[in-house]
Design an enzyme around this catalytic site. Sequence first.
Site, mmCIF file in Angstrom:
data_model
loop_
_atom_site.group_PDB
_atom_site.id
_atom_site.type_symbol
_atom_site.label_atom_id
_atom_site.label_comp_id
_atom_site.label_asym_id
_atom_site.label_seq_id
_atom_site.Cartn_x
_atom_site.Cartn_y
_atom_site.Cartn_z
ATOM 1 N N ARG A 40 -14.574 -14.696 -17.438
ATOM 2 C CA ARG A 40 -13.704 -14.965 -18.758
ATOM 3 C C ARG A 40 -14.466 -15.100 -19.862
ATOM 4 N NH1 ARG A 40 -9.155 -18.687 -15.576
ATOM 5 N NH2 ARG A 40 -8.745 -16.733 -13.962
ATOM 6 N N SER A 63 -5.855 -15.072 -16.725
ATOM 7 C CA SER A 63 -4.838 -15.904 -16.097
ATOM 8 C C SER A 63 -4.027 -16.512 -17.232
ATOM 9 C CB SER A 63 -5.658 -16.887 -15.196
ATOM 10 O OG SER A 63 -4.920 -17.621 -14.692
ATOM 11 N N HIS A 64 -4.014 -17.994 -17.331
ATOM 12 C CA HIS A 64 -3.211 -18.722 -18.130
ATOM 13 C C HIS A 64 -3.800 -18.967 -19.553
ATOM 14 C CE1 HIS A 64 -6.351 -20.809 -16.042
ATOM 15 N NE2 HIS A 64 -6.140 -21.825 -17.009
ATOM 16 N N LYS A 115 -11.815 -9.862 -12.836
ATOM 17 C CA LYS A 115 -12.290 -10.566 -11.527
ATOM 18 C C LYS A 115 -12.157 -9.328 -10.570
ATOM 19 C CE LYS A 115 -7.727 -12.366 -10.658
ATOM 20 N NZ LYS A 115 -6.912 -13.480 -10.493
ATOM 21 N N ASP A 169 2.503 -17.792 -14.775
ATOM 22 C CA ASP A 169 1.473 -17.520 -15.981
ATOM 23 C C ASP A 169 1.177 -16.359 -16.200
ATOM 24 O OD1 ASP A 169 0.288 -16.787 -13.442
ATOM 25 O OD2 ASP A 169 -1.705 -17.725 -14.154
ATOM 26 N N ASP A 184 -0.985 -13.856 -15.383
ATOM 27 C CA ASP A 184 -1.160 -12.741 -14.226
ATOM 28 C C ASP A 184 -0.202 -13.148 -13.120
ATOM 29 O OD1 ASP A 184 -2.835 -14.957 -13.647
ATOM 30 O OD2 ASP A 184 -4.158 -13.930 -12.558
ATOM 31 N N ASP A 188 0.105 -15.461 -11.080
ATOM 32 C CA ASP A 188 -0.139 -16.424 -9.448
ATOM 33 C C ASP A 188 0.042 -17.648 -9.758
ATOM 34 O OD1 ASP A 188 -2.348 -16.734 -11.226
ATOM 35 O OD2 ASP A 188 -4.066 -16.234 -10.049
ATOM 36 N N ARG A 189 0.217 -18.162 -10.912
ATOM 37 C CA ARG A 189 0.362 -19.576 -10.846
ATOM 38 C C ARG A 189 2.060 -19.896 -10.760
ATOM 39 N NH1 ARG A 189 -3.808 -22.941 -14.277
ATOM 40 N NH2 ARG A 189 -5.783 -22.324 -13.387
ATOM 41 N N THR A 232 -12.241 -26.329 -5.283
ATOM 42 C CA THR A 232 -11.206 -25.655 -6.221
ATOM 43 C C THR A 232 -11.905 -24.054 -6.365
ATOM 44 O OG1 THR A 232 -10.950 -27.619 -7.435
ATOM 45 C CG2 THR A 232 -10.499 -25.697 -8.610
ATOM 46 N N GLU A 290 -2.735 -25.538 -4.830
ATOM 47 C CA GLU A 290 -3.889 -26.249 -5.557
ATOM 48 C C GLU A 290 -2.983 -27.131 -6.559
ATOM 49 O OE1 GLU A 290 -7.757 -23.862 -6.299
ATOM 50 O OE2 GLU A 290 -6.022 -22.527 -6.308
ATOM 51 N N SER A 349 -3.660 -27.067 -9.409
ATOM 52 C CA SER A 349 -3.589 -26.185 -10.755
ATOM 53 C C SER A 349 -2.474 -25.073 -10.682
ATOM 54 C CB SER A 349 -4.827 -25.621 -10.873
ATOM 55 O OG SER A 349 -5.276 -24.742 -9.781
ATOM 56 N N LYS A 386 -3.008 -16.618 -4.609
ATOM 57 C CA LYS A 386 -1.907 -17.424 -4.807
ATOM 58 C C LYS A 386 -0.692 -16.639 -5.598
ATOM 59 C CE LYS A 386 -3.901 -19.738 -9.108
ATOM 60 N NZ LYS A 386 -5.252 -19.165 -9.336
ATOM 61 N N ARG A 407 -11.898 -32.321 -16.379
ATOM 62 C CA ARG A 407 -10.661 -32.742 -15.834
ATOM 63 C C ARG A 407 -10.827 -34.019 -15.044
ATOM 64 N NH1 ARG A 407 -8.073 -28.204 -17.146
ATOM 65 N NH2 ARG A 407 -8.971 -26.226 -16.503
#
Length: 542
Positions: free
Chosen positions: A22, A113-114, A126, A277, A279, A281-282, A344, A363, A365, A376, A496
């Site tokens: 990323r 992603s997000h 990825k 999100d 892509d 997955d979240r 993670t 997760e 996240s 996910k 975090r």
Amino acid sequence: MSVQVIKTQPIEGQKPGTSGLRKKTRVFMEPNYLENFVQSIFDAIGGAEGKSFVVGGDGRFFNVQAIQTILKMAAANGASRVIVGQDGLLSTPAASNLIRQNGTDGGLILSASHNPGGIDADFGLKYNISNGGPAPENVTAKMLARTQEITEYKICDAADVDLGTLGTYALEGMVVEVVDPVTDYQALMEKLFDFDKLRALFAGGFRMRFDAMHAVTGPYATAILETALGAPAGTVINGVPSEDFGKGHPDPNPVWAKTLMDEMMSESAPDFGAASDGDGDRNMIVGKGIYVTPSDSLAVLAANAHLAPGYAQGIAGVARSMPTSAASDRVADKLGIASFETPTGWKFFGNLLDAGKATICGEESAGTGSDHVREKDGLWAVLLWLNVLAVREMSVIDVMADHWQVYGRDYYSRHDYEALPSDVADDVMGDLRDQLSALPGQVHDDLVVSVADEFSYLDPVDGSESHGQGIRIQFEDGARVVFRLSGTGTEGATLRMYLQSYASGDQDLFRDTQEALSKVTAAALEISGLARTGRDAPDVVT
Ligand code: G16
């Protein structure tokens, strides 16, 4: 055929993080940047000759351009077949499904992603392996090694493929199939969930709002929720993917999905709210007047999965990432099934899922998923929740109250300190590491430290080891804090701090989360000396 061999040289910093490479979009657009990484992927997997791949992305700026480059490089490297989503779109879980369903050798997924999208925002790439899951560490290590020694890449001098029209095309000697991104994914969901019951739920007046955040899930959610299940038009909001996600931050949490949160906390809230999100997955799950933390959502889904046809036989085990709360462990204990604590990153679930040791994973996240794919899956979580609500005929808040009475409640919150200078973040982590052996027995804000360590993981399937996966500090009353550096940021370092405290089922289970966590938060700040970052508060609290 017109294969060109282009001379190049290594570019610094092409290290895949928690989920692929990323970087800022402009960095990806620099000469040879994308090409070097794609060639390194092909080299790391032993070449692309005769291989087949799935390619698609979340529709962010540079998505289609990057896909055209990848197609020409795959052809030049001798790939036999590539399946691409129409207009270059594929959600991450849908790509995982296509890899598995078609038995391809792997897939290249374009997404950050997000993270926000646009020429001045973020881009990512990825690689997923043939089980449909993110490349494990031994593969990403090979990719990194190739990026550091690359001298040339191969690309075809061919016209762009028409990604807007479904069909089969030839790109030099390679077959390109442009497929509908939704069809096969929807068919999989129809196998797992009771669509008749869900249709009856919506026909009976149940109302929900799904915020696709201008990202890739829009077409999937519209097709499934509105067209197939009969939810009223307007159930899906922000449902058309845009290159910059409507200038938003497609991260489904109470901070970035504030409009949805406000609606769900209002008098006129529908029965159920969800968001996904960039892509797809979240996920975020929210009921009328109640936000469900991802850790709790995992626990509830594990406890109730048997109510959906796809899991009617029960589940084999539950896996969670280490910073995720212990709520799902309590469910596994009660069900008498195995629970796993992994580092993670979704890639760590792959072996457990492949070996049939875990069925459901999640997760903190905002990721939940199962063995139906190897990623996910945001919409899957939403549909499983709907299936549970339809069978139990309960509201979200009643499901949560019931769950907490049985298992107790793990109050949970994550505090993020974003874009810190890397040396400052490293200092904080280094000092914590140095204190670990002295911490047990110390009292901080009335809490006594019981165990302090740095998390290492031994994969029970292939015996591989992963070290340095976050610092855990456990207190005698069951509270815990975890410190970890993000692996997905593109600017400085994000630290975090994950906070958790336990209340048994006979206590007040509806306290304010931050208030319930105030002691462990104070203890965590004292131990870590986070004040030295110059920040007096976290940037994001979820
Ligand atoms: C990625 C991984 C997730 C992981 C997350 C952690 O999420 O796929 O499995 O939990 O990163 O992020 P961080 O390292 O920033 O805490 P995604 O949705 O960004 O692909």
